[in-house]
Design a protein around this motif. Structure first.
Motif, PDB file in Angstrom:
ATOM      1  N   SER A  36       0.831  -1.205   0.000  1.00 52.78           N
ATOM      2  CA  SER A  36       0.000   0.000   0.000  1.00 52.78           C
ATOM      3  C   SER A  36       0.871   1.263   0.000  1.00 52.78           C
ATOM      4  N   PHE A  37       2.079   1.126  -0.572  1.00 54.20           N
ATOM      5  CA  PHE A  37       2.939   2.273  -0.855  1.00 54.20           C
ATOM      6  C   PHE A  37       2.897   2.578  -2.351  1.00 54.20           C
ATOM      7  N   GLU A  59       4.043  -3.437   3.391  1.00 51.51           N
ATOM      8  CA  GLU A  59       4.431  -4.279   2.271  1.00 51.51           C
ATOM      9  C   GLU A  59       4.133  -5.735   2.579  1.00 51.51           C
ATOM     10  N   ASN A  60       4.101  -6.549   1.508  1.00 47.91           N
ATOM     11  CA  ASN A  60       3.805  -7.981   1.644  1.00 47.91           C
ATOM     12  C   ASN A  60       2.553  -8.221   2.481  1.00 47.91           C
ATOM     13  N   ILE A  61       1.492  -7.496   2.113  1.00 43.87           N
ATOM     14  CA  ILE A  61       0.206  -7.676   2.774  1.00 43.87           C
ATOM     15  C   ILE A  61      -0.351  -9.054   2.387  1.00 43.87           C
ATOM     16  N   ASP A  68      -4.632  -4.937  -3.764  1.00 41.64           N
ATOM     17  CA  ASP A  68      -4.418  -5.437  -5.124  1.00 41.64           C
ATOM     18  C   ASP A  68      -4.396  -4.299  -6.146  1.00 41.64           C
ATOM     19  N   PHE A  69      -3.514  -3.331  -5.909  1.00 39.67           N
ATOM     20  CA  PHE A  69      -3.363  -2.236  -6.865  1.00 39.67           C
ATOM     21  C   PHE A  69      -2.692  -2.766  -8.129  1.00 39.67           C
ATOM     22  N   GLU A 259       7.527 -13.034  -2.302  1.00 41.32           N
ATOM     23  CA  GLU A 259       7.624 -11.971  -1.300  1.00 41.32           C
ATOM     24  C   GLU A 259       8.968 -11.255  -1.363  1.00 41.32           C
ATOM     25  N   ALA A 260       9.815 -11.615  -2.308  1.00 47.25           N
ATOM     26  CA  ALA A 260      11.126 -10.964  -2.432  1.00 47.25           C
ATOM     27  C   ALA A 260      10.950  -9.506  -2.838  1.00 47.25           C
TER      28      ALA A 260
END
Length: 273
Positions: A36-37, A59-61, A68-69, A259-260
């Motif tokens: 969400s950044f 991050e990594n939500i 889901d942008f 998730e990297a």
């Protein structure tokens, strides 16, 4: 077959699951489908800055919670970021002022319901992956990787208070149809990316079979170009890099579904002659 070259240009550390971006001046404004950044990357300085879209941006939500942008586009001096609509919590639109730095949030749940009704798409199959604004109309690109397999373009005309849906048939690999993953407007053409993923779910990932670059007529949506550019990559972000009489260059980003926190940026060159 179009003559093209695809090369890895550079890697950005600090962003994972890149899903779309805008090239502006010497910066890339990048979104991620599990973050969400909004990210701003200076190409010359090789510096990455994070812009909070929410007070508690992260991050990594987890998949079930993420916004889901998947789409980012520029309209005048604002960037507009759209959620995919593939679950109820993915219905947000965020705007970011490039000059003012003001962030505004809008819930598009009502509009997304109208999109589904217009195209006769089920709740599980709406999956918006590209957006552009032209001639006072929003163009939203539906990725048909759900069970109904409906690729197409929604046209939202605010003045006429109308929504239209135009189905688009895309090429197949191993009998699996490609599906839109991003789109941009260049002069009188819509250039798009489409990925072939062996899944019938807008939620679960599948085996990647390849990616295409393509073009549509802006007036008729006639398919004027499809070129397979990879058999292994799922490219999800497309932005114009350079345009001349001889060639057109795009930058592409890839969603590796991991998730990297690293993102590879590719340059795709198409010859016009």
């Amino acid at each position: 077959m179009e003559k093209f070259t695809l090369e890895l240009l550079f890697q950005i550390i600090g962003i994972g699951s890149a899903s779309g971006f805008i090239h502006k001046d010497d910066s890339l404004f990048i979104i991620s489908d599990n973050s969400s950044f909004l990210y701003e990357y200076s190409i010359k300085e090789k510096e990455l800055h994070k812009i909070k879209l929410f007070e508690n941006s992260q991050e990594n939500i987890p998949k079930k919670d993420k916004f889901d942008f998947e789409s980012i586009t520029q309209k005048e001096n604002k960037l507009y970021i759209f959620g995919s609509g593939s679950t109820p919590n993915r219905n947000k639109r965020i705007s970011y002022g490039l000059i003012s730095k003001v962030i505004e949030e809008k819930d598009l749940s009502t509009i997304y319901e109208k999109l589904k009704q217009t195209a006769s798409i089920s709740d599980n199959d709406l999956n918006l992956e590209g957006a552009l604004f032209h001639n006072e109309k929003w163009h939203l690109f539906q990725r048909g990787n759900g069970a109904q397999s409906k690729n197409g373009i929604f046209i939202l005309d605010k003045e006429e208070n109308s929504i239209q849906f135009f189905p688009i048939a895309l090429p197949k690999i191993q009998n699996v149809e490609a599906t839109f993953t991003d789109a941009i407007l260049v002069e009188d053409k819509i250039y798009f990316l489409a990925a072939v993923e062996n899944t019938t779910s807008t939620y679960d990932d599948g085996e990647v079979l390849g990616s295409f670059i393509g073009a549509l007529s802006l007036d008729t949506f006639e398919l004027t170009l499809t070129q397979k550019i990879s058999e292994t990559h799922k490219f999800e972000g497309l932005t114009l890099y350079a345009n001349s009489k001889e060639k057109i260059e795009f930058l592409l980003c890839e969603d590796k579904d991991t998730e990297a926190l690293e993102t590879d940026i590719y340059k795709l060159t198409l010859d016009k002659k």
